[in-house]
Enzyme design. Structure first.
Site, mmCIF file in Angstrom:
data_model
loop_
_atom_site.group_PDB
_atom_site.id
_atom_site.type_symbol
_atom_site.label_atom_id
_atom_site.label_comp_id
_atom_site.label_asym_id
_atom_site.label_seq_id
_atom_site.Cartn_x
_atom_site.Cartn_y
_atom_site.Cartn_z
ATOM 1 N N TYR A 55 0.835 -1.211 0.000
ATOM 2 C CA TYR A 55 0.000 0.000 0.000
ATOM 3 C C TYR A 55 0.872 1.265 0.000
ATOM 4 O O TYR A 55 0.358 2.372 -0.175
ATOM 5 C CB TYR A 55 -0.927 0.056 1.225
ATOM 6 C CG TYR A 55 -1.978 -1.032 1.328
ATOM 7 C CD1 TYR A 55 -2.192 -1.955 0.306
ATOM 8 C CD2 TYR A 55 -2.776 -1.139 2.466
ATOM 9 C CE1 TYR A 55 -3.152 -2.951 0.430
ATOM 10 C CE2 TYR A 55 -3.744 -2.129 2.587
ATOM 11 C CZ TYR A 55 -3.924 -3.033 1.574
ATOM 12 O OH TYR A 55 -4.882 -4.012 1.702
ATOM 13 N N HIS A 113 0.025 -11.681 2.276
ATOM 14 C CA HIS A 113 -1.030 -10.912 1.608
ATOM 15 C C HIS A 113 -1.836 -11.745 0.610
ATOM 16 O O HIS A 113 -3.044 -11.590 0.471
ATOM 17 C CB HIS A 113 -0.388 -9.725 0.878
ATOM 18 C CG HIS A 113 -1.335 -8.597 0.607
ATOM 19 N ND1 HIS A 113 -0.935 -7.290 0.570
ATOM 20 C CD2 HIS A 113 -2.670 -8.561 0.356
ATOM 21 C CE1 HIS A 113 -1.974 -6.509 0.309
ATOM 22 N NE2 HIS A 113 -3.037 -7.267 0.175
HETATM 23 N N1 LIG Z 1 -5.989 -8.467 1.996
HETATM 24 C C1 LIG Z 1 -6.415 -8.008 0.827
HETATM 25 O O1 LIG Z 1 -6.118 -8.532 -0.266
HETATM 26 C C2 LIG Z 1 -7.308 -6.798 0.813
HETATM 27 C C3 LIG Z 1 -8.023 -6.480 -0.364
HETATM 28 C C4 LIG Z 1 -8.864 -5.368 -0.328
HETATM 29 C C5 LIG Z 1 -8.986 -4.622 0.842
HETATM 30 N N2 LIG Z 1 -8.246 -4.940 1.968
HETATM 31 C C6 LIG Z 1 -8.346 -4.136 3.215
HETATM 32 O O2 LIG Z 1 -9.716 -3.875 3.505
HETATM 33 C C7 LIG Z 1 -9.932 -2.464 3.517
HETATM 34 C C8 LIG Z 1 -11.337 -2.099 3.069
HETATM 35 O O3 LIG Z 1 -11.595 -2.566 1.768
HETATM 36 P P1 LIG Z 1 -11.671 -1.604 0.496
HETATM 37 O O4 LIG Z 1 -10.743 -0.471 0.673
HETATM 38 O O5 LIG Z 1 -11.489 -2.489 -0.683
HETATM 39 O O6 LIG Z 1 -13.138 -1.067 0.419
HETATM 40 P P2 LIG Z 1 -14.431 -0.886 1.375
HETATM 41 O O7 LIG Z 1 -14.045 -0.564 2.772
HETATM 42 O O8 LIG Z 1 -15.322 -2.048 1.121
HETATM 43 O O9 LIG Z 1 -15.093 0.398 0.676
HETATM 44 C C9 LIG Z 1 -14.431 1.626 0.600
HETATM 45 C C10 LIG Z 1 -15.314 2.576 -0.171
HETATM 46 O O10 LIG Z 1 -16.494 2.871 0.584
HETATM 47 C C11 LIG Z 1 -16.616 4.286 0.748
HETATM 48 N N3 LIG Z 1 -17.089 4.540 2.126
HETATM 49 C C12 LIG Z 1 -16.462 4.250 3.273
HETATM 50 N N4 LIG Z 1 -17.194 4.599 4.346
HETATM 51 C C13 LIG Z 1 -18.324 5.152 3.859
HETATM 52 C C14 LIG Z 1 -19.462 5.726 4.474
HETATM 53 N N5 LIG Z 1 -19.583 5.782 5.812
HETATM 54 N N6 LIG Z 1 -20.443 6.214 3.662
HETATM 55 C C15 LIG Z 1 -20.326 6.161 2.303
HETATM 56 N N7 LIG Z 1 -19.257 5.616 1.670
HETATM 57 C C16 LIG Z 1 -18.265 5.121 2.438
HETATM 58 C C17 LIG Z 1 -15.232 4.826 0.552
HETATM 59 O O11 LIG Z 1 -15.296 6.148 0.061
HETATM 60 P P3 LIG Z 1 -14.292 7.303 0.589
HETATM 61 O O12 LIG Z 1 -12.927 6.683 0.739
HETATM 62 O O13 LIG Z 1 -14.376 8.330 -0.495
HETATM 63 O O14 LIG Z 1 -14.849 7.781 1.896
HETATM 64 C C18 LIG Z 1 -14.647 3.879 -0.486
HETATM 65 O O15 LIG Z 1 -15.051 4.263 -1.776
HETATM 66 C C19 LIG Z 1 -8.817 -1.945 2.606
HETATM 67 O O16 LIG Z 1 -8.632 -0.554 2.714
HETATM 68 C C20 LIG Z 1 -7.660 -2.775 3.072
HETATM 69 O O17 LIG Z 1 -7.169 -2.295 4.310
HETATM 70 C C21 LIG Z 1 -7.440 -6.031 1.970
#
Ligand SMILES: NC(=O)c1ccc[n+]([C@@H]2O[C@H](COP(=O)([O-])OP(=O)(O)OC[C@H]3O[C@@H](n4cnc5c(N)ncnc54)[C@H](OP(=O)(O)O)[C@@H]3O)[C@@H](O)[C@H]2O)c1
Length: 285
Positions: A55, A113
């Site tokens: 990241y 990962h």
């Molecule tokens: N191990 C892996 O392979 C892997 C893969 C994917 C993700 N991850 C981890 O999981 C975390 C979360 O997953 P993700 O980043 O894929 O996506 P997510 O948390 O499912 O969704 C993030 C999205 O939702 C929006 N959002 C967040 N809170 C909100 C709210 N209260 N109201 C409206 N919209 C909202 C964000 O917009 P804004 O940012 O514009 O607020 C962003 O566009 C990652 O950041 C990472 O740490 C791990």
């Protein structure tokens, strides 16, 4: 239904149930989001921050902690070994790099990962098996040396987990996988539950796509909460930890509130599908 604030993933290691995802956030924005989530947690709790070497934001996580009122022991840090860092020699160097970028003595949780070696084709089973095994052995040595407090995996299918459990001296503490109502991961979570391995839900908001989902909106109206809170509650209700990400400090604060999510934990239906919004490890042999 009350929800516990943390899960004991290894003896004495308590992982907070709600963490801050940090994929695609960095710099000052990340610092502000970490501080906003700390505000939501208040004087007593522990903030869980999920980062990864790929990241490129571990230094910003370190900045956020250093410039906050939270002492190190009130932050639970997860980071992850990238595919290009897998292997006997590379993994120990990668762990030292993480510690130096984060400016901490130890990680709380260190994960593999992705279950594949870099640059090998997904069906090159031999290459992936060697990389997974060597990486896990190096992580066990890092655990013994006190460089992390718990070790686990991410994106491991049941096959990958079965292979790991056959040779691991230390059982993985967690499997971090995509998990939300459109991808409820019933078999993977039952497999983990039976073996006392915690599941950590990534992309719990479907990378944002589920915020506008009609069923989620209906549930949010019915339970008078934000769609994101409904989705976090949905995951918590299934006994997992959850990692919503937001690059908007107000949302990061809203998402970090366990009280708000607990209030929304009500009769939200189970989905049946396996609709993924991220990468799919089932192609990796
Ligand atoms: N191990 C892996 O392979 C892997 C893969 C994917 C993700 N991850 C981890 O999981 C975390 C979360 O997953 P993700 O980043 O894929 O996506 P997510 O948390 O499912 O969704 C993030 C999205 O939702 C929006 N959002 C967040 N809170 C909100 C709210 N209260 N109201 C409206 N919209 C909202 C964000 O917009 P804004 O940012 O514009 O607020 C962003 O566009 C990652 O950041 C990472 O740490 C791990």
């Amino acid at each position: 239904m009350p929800v516990s604030a943390s899960i004991e993933i290894a003896p004495g290691v308590h992982m907070p149930r709600i963490g801050l995802g940090t994929h695609r956030i960095g710099g000052d924005v990340l610092v502000r989001c970490v501080h906003a989530a700390m505000d939501a947690i208040g004087d007593a709790g522990v903030l869980h921050v999920d980062t990864a070497s790929c990241y490129n934001n571990e230094a910003a996580v370190g900045d956020a902690i250093e410039s906050s009122s939270f002492p190190r022991e009130r932050v639970f840090i997860t980071s992850k070994i990238a595919p290009k860092e897998m292997g006997r020699e590379k993994t120990p160097r990668a762990i030292d790099g993480m510690l130096s970028r984060l400016r901490v003595d130890a990680l709380d949780l260190l994960l593999v990962h992705w279950p594949a070696a870099a640059k090998a084709s997904p069906d090159d089973r031999a290459a992936h098996r060697v990389a997974r095994r060597e990486t896990w052995d190096a992580m066990e040595r890092a655990l013994a040396a006190g460089k992390c407090r718990a070790i686990g995996v991410s994106n491991y299918t049941i096959d990958h987990m079965t292979e790991l459990l056959a040779h691991a001296s230390v059982k993985p503490a967690v499997n971090q996988i995509e998990f939300h109502p459109r991808c409820p991961q019933r078999e993977a979570s039952a497999f983990c539950r039976e073996r006392d391995i915690a599941v950590v839900a990534y992309s719990p908001l479907g990378v944002g796509a589920l915020i506008d989902d009609a069923a989620v909106k209906r549930a949010a109206m019915a339970f008078r909460c934000a769609p994101a809170t409904c989705l976090i509650a949905w995951a918590l209700r299934r006994g997992v930890a959850v990692l919503p990400k937001s690059a908007t400090p107000e949302r990061a604060k809203e998402n970090a509130s366990l009280e708000r999510a607990s209030d929304a934990m009500d009769a939200m239906g189970d989905g049946d599908g396996a609709e993924k919004y991220c990468w799919d490890p089932s192609v990796v042999r």
